[in-house]
Design a protein around this motif. Sequence first.
Motif, PDB file in Angstrom:
ATOM      1  N   GLU A  78       0.690  -1.204   0.012  1.00  0.00           N
ATOM      2  CA  GLU A  78      -0.076   0.147  -0.201  1.00  0.00           C
ATOM      3  C   GLU A  78       0.925   1.133  -0.081  1.00  0.00           C
ATOM      4  N   ASP A  79       2.012   1.119  -0.141  1.00  0.00           N
ATOM      5  CA  ASP A  79       3.216   2.136   0.144  1.00  0.00           C
ATOM      6  C   ASP A  79       3.603   2.565  -1.274  1.00  0.00           C
ATOM      7  N   ALA A  80       3.180   3.851  -1.668  1.00  0.00           N
ATOM      8  CA  ALA A  80       3.156   4.062  -3.017  1.00  0.00           C
ATOM      9  C   ALA A  80       4.909   4.392  -3.553  1.00  0.00           C
ATOM     10  N   LYS A  81       5.632   4.965  -2.228  1.00  0.00           N
ATOM     11  CA  LYS A  81       7.110   5.271  -2.748  1.00  0.00           C
ATOM     12  C   LYS A  81       7.705   3.706  -2.842  1.00  0.00           C
ATOM     13  N   GLU A  82       7.289   2.787  -2.286  1.00  0.00           N
ATOM     14  CA  GLU A  82       7.840   1.590  -2.381  1.00  0.00           C
ATOM     15  C   GLU A  82       7.655   0.856  -3.772  1.00  0.00           C
ATOM     16  N   LEU A  83       6.570   1.150  -4.135  1.00  0.00           N
ATOM     17  CA  LEU A  83       5.946   0.663  -5.787  1.00  0.00           C
ATOM     18  C   LEU A  83       6.636   1.570  -6.720  1.00  0.00           C
ATOM     19  N   ILE A  84       6.804   2.736  -6.496  1.00  0.00           N
ATOM     20  CA  ILE A  84       7.412   3.839  -7.367  1.00  0.00           C
ATOM     21  C   ILE A  84       8.816   3.339  -7.619  1.00  0.00           C
ATOM     22  N   LYS A  85       9.571   2.967  -6.480  1.00  0.00           N
ATOM     23  CA  LYS A  85      10.859   2.458  -6.509  1.00  0.00           C
ATOM     24  C   LYS A  85      10.951   1.175  -7.218  1.00  0.00           C
ATOM     25  N   ALA A  86      10.035   0.281  -7.166  1.00  0.00           N
ATOM     26  CA  ALA A  86      10.024  -1.067  -7.715  1.00  0.00           C
ATOM     27  C   ALA A  86       9.995  -0.868  -9.313  1.00  0.00           C
ATOM     28  N   ALA A  87       9.164   0.038  -9.603  1.00  0.00           N
ATOM     29  CA  ALA A  87       8.827   0.348 -11.138  1.00  0.00           C
ATOM     30  C   ALA A  87      10.167   0.632 -11.902  1.00  0.00           C
ATOM     31  N   GLU A  88      11.153   1.152 -11.371  1.00  0.00           N
ATOM     32  CA  GLU A  88      12.519   1.566 -11.989  1.00  0.00           C
ATOM     33  C   GLU A  88      12.940   0.325 -12.539  1.00  0.00           C
ATOM     34  N   LYS A  89      12.732  -0.966 -11.908  1.00  0.00           N
ATOM     35  CA  LYS A  89      13.572  -2.261 -12.411  1.00  0.00           C
ATOM     36  C   LYS A  89      12.455  -2.900 -13.561  1.00  0.00           C
ATOM     37  N   ILE A  90      11.153  -2.686 -13.347  1.00  0.00           N
ATOM     38  CA  ILE A  90      10.377  -3.367 -14.232  1.00  0.00           C
ATOM     39  C   ILE A  90      10.230  -2.618 -15.666  1.00  0.00           C
ATOM     40  N   GLY A  91      10.246  -1.161 -15.598  1.00  0.00           N
ATOM     41  CA  GLY A  91      10.160  -0.326 -16.680  1.00  0.00           C
ATOM     42  C   GLY A  91       8.797  -0.210 -17.154  1.00  0.00           C
ATOM     43  N   PHE A  92       8.565   0.777 -18.153  1.00  0.00           N
ATOM     44  CA  PHE A  92       7.094   1.217 -18.632  1.00  0.00           C
ATOM     45  C   PHE A  92       6.852   0.559 -20.190  1.00  0.00           C
ATOM     46  N   PRO A  93       5.540   0.306 -20.517  1.00  0.00           N
ATOM     47  CA  PRO A  93       4.587   0.451 -19.732  1.00  0.00           C
ATOM     48  C   PRO A  93       4.237  -0.699 -18.744  1.00  0.00           C
ATOM     49  N   LEU A  94       3.698  -0.452 -17.783  1.00  0.00           N
ATOM     50  CA  LEU A  94       3.290  -1.445 -16.707  1.00  0.00           C
ATOM     51  C   LEU A  94       1.843  -1.087 -16.317  1.00  0.00           C
ATOM     52  N   PHE A  95       1.378  -2.301 -15.559  1.00  0.00           N
ATOM     53  CA  PHE A  95       0.111  -2.201 -14.711  1.00  0.00           C
ATOM     54  C   PHE A  95       0.278  -2.143 -13.264  1.00  0.00           C
ATOM     55  N   VAL A  96      -0.875  -1.258 -12.961  1.00  0.00           N
ATOM     56  CA  VAL A  96      -1.049  -1.159 -11.312  1.00  0.00           C
ATOM     57  C   VAL A  96      -2.172  -2.364 -11.339  1.00  0.00           C
ATOM     58  N   LYS A  97      -1.969  -3.223 -10.407  1.00  0.00           N
ATOM     59  CA  LYS A  97      -3.291  -4.223 -10.120  1.00  0.00           C
ATOM     60  C   LYS A  97      -3.535  -4.246  -8.572  1.00  0.00           C
ATOM     61  N   ALA A  98      -4.725  -4.619  -8.514  1.00  0.00           N
ATOM     62  CA  ALA A  98      -5.110  -5.025  -7.060  1.00  0.00           C
ATOM     63  C   ALA A  98      -4.604  -6.371  -6.603  1.00  0.00           C
ATOM     64  N   VAL A  99      -4.167  -6.551  -5.696  1.00  0.00           N
ATOM     65  CA  VAL A  99      -3.806  -7.855  -5.175  1.00  0.00           C
ATOM     66  C   VAL A  99      -4.968  -8.968  -5.049  1.00  0.00           C
ATOM     67  N   ALA A 100      -6.181  -8.258  -4.641  1.00  0.00           N
ATOM     68  CA  ALA A 100      -7.233  -9.107  -4.319  1.00  0.00           C
ATOM     69  C   ALA A 100      -8.224  -8.942  -5.721  1.00  0.00           C
ATOM     70  N   GLY A 101      -9.356  -9.790  -5.789  1.00  0.00           N
ATOM     71  CA  GLY A 101     -10.473  -9.517  -6.897  1.00  0.00           C
ATOM     72  C   GLY A 101     -10.074  -9.903  -8.211  1.00  0.00           C
ATOM     73  N   GLY A 102     -10.831  -9.256  -8.740  1.00  0.00           N
ATOM     74  CA  GLY A 102     -10.847  -9.370 -10.529  1.00  0.00           C
ATOM     75  C   GLY A 102     -11.798  -8.418 -11.168  1.00  0.00           C
ATOM     76  N   GLY A 103     -12.033  -8.725 -12.339  1.00  0.00           N
ATOM     77  CA  GLY A 103     -13.077  -7.864 -13.192  1.00  0.00           C
ATOM     78  C   GLY A 103     -12.573  -6.593 -13.482  1.00  0.00           C
TER      79      GLY A 103
END
Length: 399
Positions: free
Chosen positions: A139-164
């Motif tokens: 739930e920490d935006a800073k942590e996720l923003i840091k992780a995005a540097e390794k993945i690169g763009f484009p990417l998806f932000v996805k809920a851990v639970a649920g679907g649809g």
Amino acid sequence: MFTKILVANRGEIAVRAFRAAYELGAKTVAVFPYEDRNSTHRQKADEAYQIGEKGHPVSAYLNVSEIIRVAKECGADAIYPGYGFLSENPELAQAARENGIAFIGPSSEVLELAGNKVNAIAAATRAGVPVLQSSGSSEDAKELIKAAEKIGFPLFVKAVAGGGGRGMRRVTNAKDLPEAIEQASREAQSAFGDARVFLEQAVLRPRHIEVQILADSKGDVVHLFERDCSIQRRNQKVVEIAPAPNIDEGLRQQLYKDAVSFAKELGYQNAGTVEFLVETTGPNTGKHVFIEMNPRIQVEHTVTEEVTDIDLVQSQMRIASGQSLKEMGLSQDTISMRGFAIQCRITTEDPSANFRPDTGKITTYRSPGGAGIRLDGGTVTAGSEVSPHFDSLLVKLVA
């Protein structure tokens, strides 16, 4: 078989579950908040009980203690979750078990693995199924923003639970990521009661292919072929086809194999759907990757039923009651596919307002019909009220 089944859901999937239970000889129980007091699903059940607080209709369907209270009060020996709401929530499965009530779905332990998208990706890796690069959940935006540097763009932000398609955002650059994380997290909390999200590498131009599986408590797993769910709007499926057209036979068989391997890795039981993306452009054309497993019935289960002649909702109930696939007369050799089926989701949306969900009373309704036409609906008669609180799905048209 169960004697009384409480359906912890609403709309068309609740009506669908009531029909399956009735055909198996079980009594049915509906739950509804005050705002759903005139809903079709309330009227279709043998018994109906109000839950939750007035003014909070969505949270009523997410209230585990209220569902269990009603189940105990009415003497239900099983709970059917449907899709959405608590269908992937391990707390409901655990609470049901602690109160001596069967949960018609996988165990709470398996839901923790399969319903949590990050855990599912780890299980797919162990099973040797190809996956996309992704982050951990947070739930920490800073942590996720840091992780995005390794993945690169484009990417998806996805809920851990649920679907649809809920709690999902496609992001093409770093400056839009913080807002996307905030929006996806807020939507996930509202829809599933879990604000955690994760990041996943985006495929450039994918087809969305999913494989339906059934698994019993004896460790047997079968697939019921595949569906193509590539036609989507705002990451939500709108048209589904079974089987998927124009798929290489070698790829088709590999998808089946990977879906069954993944289910066995989890020790999965009941009905589930293993979802893949197949790249259609660039150097990875024709290659597939695992994206998630939905440990529940899917909205689009209808097309699989039409081409296999197997009632998936009844199968869920029979497996949960202890029957094996063999006792149900199902084996991979005996399951066959006949013809094609297509499902279109008919929704109450306003095309002049960018397809915003619309509400109000249905004043006129004419039902389609004819040979080979199937309709699954829960708010689909003249005089019905379309609520502003829930999904805009009105009816599913299958041919």
